[in-house]
Motif scaffolding. Structure first.
Motif, PDB file in Angstrom:
ATOM      1  N   ALA A  65      30.195  -7.129 -54.947  1.00 15.29           N
ATOM      2  CA  ALA A  65      29.746  -5.922 -54.258  1.00 15.29           C
ATOM      3  C   ALA A  65      29.145  -6.295 -52.908  1.00 15.29           C
ATOM      4  O   ALA A  65      29.418  -5.642 -51.887  1.00 15.29           O
TER       5      ALA A  65
ATOM      6  N   LEU B 163      30.837  -4.893 -49.622  1.00 12.03           N
ATOM      7  CA  LEU B 163      30.132  -3.803 -48.954  1.00 12.03           C
ATOM      8  C   LEU B 163      29.578  -4.199 -47.590  1.00 12.03           C
ATOM      9  O   LEU B 163      29.509  -3.369 -46.690  1.00 12.03           O
ATOM     10  N   THR B 164      29.169  -5.452 -47.445  1.00 11.96           N
ATOM     11  CA  THR B 164      28.522  -5.826 -46.191  1.00 11.96           C
ATOM     12  C   THR B 164      29.236  -6.995 -45.529  1.00 11.96           C
ATOM     13  O   THR B 164      29.781  -7.871 -46.201  1.00 11.96           O
TER      14      THR B 164
ATOM     15  N   SER C 217      35.205  -7.336 -55.089  1.00 14.62           N
ATOM     16  CA  SER C 217      35.184  -7.319 -53.619  1.00 14.62           C
ATOM     17  C   SER C 217      36.431  -6.644 -53.059  1.00 14.62           C
ATOM     18  O   SER C 217      36.336  -5.849 -52.130  1.00 14.62           O
TER      19      SER C 217
ATOM     20  N   VAL D  31      36.190  -2.760 -53.816  1.00 13.61           N
ATOM     21  CA  VAL D  31      35.242  -2.093 -52.930  1.00 13.61           C
ATOM     22  C   VAL D  31      35.832  -1.965 -51.527  1.00 13.61           C
ATOM     23  O   VAL D  31      35.711  -0.935 -50.868  1.00 13.61           O
TER      24      VAL D  31
ATOM     25  N   VAL E 284      34.598   7.818 -47.655  1.00 10.86           N
ATOM     26  CA  VAL E 284      33.348   7.135 -47.290  1.00 10.86           C
ATOM     27  C   VAL E 284      32.810   7.719 -45.979  1.00 10.86           C
ATOM     28  O   VAL E 284      31.613   7.995 -45.848  1.00 10.86           O
TER      29      VAL E 284
ATOM     30  N   ARG F 137      22.723   4.275 -47.541  1.00 10.45           N
ATOM     31  CA  ARG F 137      23.564   3.150 -47.961  1.00 10.45           C
ATOM     32  C   ARG F 137      23.573   2.998 -49.469  1.00 10.45           C
ATOM     33  O   ARG F 137      24.599   2.783 -50.082  1.00 10.45           O
TER      34      ARG F 137
ATOM     35  N   SER G 256      26.818   3.521 -51.870  1.00  6.57           N
ATOM     36  CA  SER G 256      27.386   2.473 -52.712  1.00  6.57           C
ATOM     37  C   SER G 256      27.417   2.908 -54.162  1.00  6.57           C
ATOM     38  O   SER G 256      28.414   2.745 -54.857  1.00  6.57           O
ATOM     39  N   LYS G 257      26.304   3.469 -54.618  1.00  2.00           N
ATOM     40  CA  LYS G 257      26.169   3.747 -56.044  1.00  2.00           C
ATOM     41  C   LYS G 257      27.014   4.941 -56.482  1.00  2.00           C
ATOM     42  O   LYS G 257      27.617   4.935 -57.541  1.00  2.00           O
TER      43      LYS G 257
ATOM     44  N   ILE H 217      31.216   4.531 -53.545  1.00  2.00           N
ATOM     45  CA  ILE H 217      32.090   3.365 -53.406  1.00  2.00           C
ATOM     46  C   ILE H 217      32.329   2.666 -54.741  1.00  2.00           C
ATOM     47  O   ILE H 217      33.478   2.431 -55.133  1.00  2.00           O
ATOM     48  N   LEU H 218      31.244   2.357 -55.473  1.00  2.46           N
ATOM     49  CA  LEU H 218      31.447   1.624 -56.725  1.00  2.46           C
ATOM     50  C   LEU H 218      32.249   2.422 -57.760  1.00  2.46           C
ATOM     51  O   LEU H 218      33.164   1.869 -58.374  1.00  2.46           O
TER      52      LEU H 218
END
Lengths: 257, 298
Positions: free
Chosen positions: B124, B128-129, B183, B186, B194, B204, B208-209, B212-213
């Motif tokens: 993740a 994500l980053t 990865s 995501v 998004v 953020r 994500s929670k 995205i996930l």
């Protein structure tokens, strides 16, 4: 700060991508509760303006000022498939657990209350777009940004959606900036139409005809032809009512405060 | 105002009318046309599904019976099903098989939980980053290629011979499938959704929670499926390290004493683990992704 009569101001906005100038000194003002349609050929920078107002792009020059509460409806519904319809409606509300009844109220306004518990994947295109509309309106925005919101819908659904949108905008007094390349849609809905051409606003038309409008109205039909001519789709010689259009670009709007 | 002329309009013609104008032979003229093949509605009854699924394993069992009871293959090379069953009950009674199973599954699940959890977090972070990807991805891709079996002696040296190296080995083996799938999953989430969520002001964390996930979940579960399998595989290797209990321990002993029947029982147990793991993941998929119910390409 914008004054209470203004929902959106663009002042001398310019934007280039590489050596392509998309926007050059664009001035634009949307008043409270005003419905403005932005017409332009593909690639004329309509969507760039919308993305700047949404905060997805920043202008190279000039200034963009906008009311704090605003919402967006995209061409596609862009729903989160892992959330039920009513949860999607509440997506844009803050952290403190928003009430389900809020979502149901918003869904009732788009006549989709019965589908509240369904998954987005089971909705038709028009229904999904209505959910997207409910999701945008539940935030009680002062300004609604619409990026060709009905372009992906069939013609009959589109007409129904236009009527629904108009009712909702008027009853909630929401200003709207609508990007479209459907001239008829712009003529049917907008208080004011702006045509974007050669990186500037080349034409501004105020329409004070009462609604509901029909394209069978000869004045409006003539206007549609004029707009198509300005967009370079029909020949200039077809232009019929030069008195209705103001060909000079609008003057920069002075900012209050 | 004059009424508009309707002369250019004609009453609608029936289908057979249209046929006769095209084909003067009097036939309907649609002989060259076919109905598009209707796609059969593919939904099997529960019983039919179960019997289809057990067809191949069932025939293998049948073949096994045929070869052993028919005397085609000597019992020294391939024990018959009845011998395997009696060996199983013998193991259960005299070698505390239930306890051994518990020990083995405990190791396997603990290692899996640590490995899959780490894989999920690292995956993740990397998906994500940007900084997460820059920090984590290259080392993970390098370590991924190290065969974990080759690390057994190292782990013994570093961590001794008790439970720690066993669990660590399983954890190490199960990290990578979950990492890779998380990865990529995501990263491949629909950017437009998004973007929309971002415009609606999601932080953020919520993005994500909540967006995205969940949308990456199908691929994450593929990684978990792989990892569950690998955790059993790594268990066998791990339990060769001075184990005093567990399936691997029984298997190692059987190897040393040439107990063919016992090895077969262990193989069967691993098969059962495989089925249980699959059923579990299917159940989790069903429970965690209800929005996919009824939406399928089949």
């Amino acid at each position: 700060m914008t004054d209470h009569k203004t929902a959106l101001v663009l002042e001398g906005v310019g934007k280039s991508f590489g050596d392509r100038t998309i926007l050059d000194d664009v001035n634009l003002r949307v008043g409270t509760g005003e419905i403005v349609a932005l017409l332009g050929a593909s690639g004329s920078g309509k969507t760039t303006i919308l993305r700047m107002v949404s905060g997805l792009e920043s202008p190279d020059t000039g200034d963009v000022l906008v009311v704090r509460t605003r919402s967006v409806v995209f061409q596609e519904p862009r729903l989160v498939h892992s959330k039920r319809v009513w949860q999607n409606v509440l997506l844009g509300l803050g952290k403190e657990r928003p009430k389900r009844t809020l979502a149901l109220d918003a869904l009732r306004e788009v006549s989709l209350e019965s589908r509240a518990n369904d998954w987005p994947a089971t909705l038709s295109g028009g229904e999904a777009q209505r959910v997207a509309l409910a999701r945008a309106l539940v935030r009680k925005p002062d300004l609604l940004l619409l990026d060709e919101p009905f372009a992906a819908l069939d013609a009959l659904t589109r007409v129904r959606m236009q009527q629904l949108l108009l009712d909702l905008l008027q009853s909630h007094r929401i200003a709207a900036l609508m990007v479209t390349h459907d001239v008829n849609e712009a003529v049917a809905l907008a208080d004011r139409i702006l045509v974007l051409k050669d990186a500037r606003i080349s034409l501004e038309v105020v329409i004070d005809e009462v609604r509901p409008r029909t394209i069978a109205d000869s004045d409006l039909a003539a206007l549609a032809v004029d707009l198509l001519a300005e967009l370079g789709v029909v020949d200039r010689s077809v232009r019929s009512r030069p008195d209705l259009t103001r060909t000079s670009p609008p003057a920069p709007t002075p900012l209050a405060g | 105002m004059t009424a508009p002329s309707r002369d250019h309009l004609l009453p609608p013609r029936s289908v057979s009318d249209m046929g006769t104008t095209a084909d003067a032979g009097g036939d309907t003229g649609f002989d060259h046309l076919v109905r598009p093949p209707a796609k059969a509605h593919k939904s099997h009854s529960r019983r039919r599904t179960l019997s289809t699924r057990s067809l191949l394993p069932g025939s293998i069992l049948g073949l096994w019976c045929l070869l052993t009871y028919g005397g085609v293959i000597s019992a020294q090379l391939l024990p018959s099903p009845s011998v395997v069953v009696s060996t199983l009950s013998n193991l259960w009674d005299h070698q505390q098989l239930a306890y051994q199973l518990r020990v083995s599954l405990g190791r396997s699940l603990l290692g899996f939980a640590i490995g899959a959890g780490a894989g999920l977090i690292l995956g993740a972070a990397s998906g994500l980053t940007l900084i997460g990807e820059e920090l984590v991805d290259a080392p993970m891709q390098m370590l991924r290629m190290v065969p974990f079996l080759a690390l057994v002696p190292l782990f013994i040296l570093w961590m001794g011979i008790d439970e720690t190296p066993k669990v660590a080995l399983i954890a190490l083996a199960t990290v990578y499938p979950v990492y890779l799938n998380t990865s990529t999953g995501v990263r491949h989430v629909d950017k437009k959704v998004v973007e929309a969520a971002r415009i609606f002001g999601l932080s953020r964390g919520r993005l994500s929670k909540e967006v995205i996930l969940p949308m990456a979940l199908p691929q994450i579960l593929t990684g978990i499926r792989f990892s569950l399998g690998i955790s059993i595989l790594a268990l066998v290797a791990a339990e060769q390290i001075n184990a005093k209990a567990g399936i691997g321990y029984i298997m190692l002993n059987a190897q040393n004493y040439d107990e063919l029947n016992v090895i077969f029982v262990c193989v069967l147990l691993y098969v059962v683990f495989g089925i249980i793991a699959d059923v579990l993941v299917r159940l989790v998929e069903h429970l965690t992704m209800p929005w996919r119910a009824g939406v399928s390409v089949r």
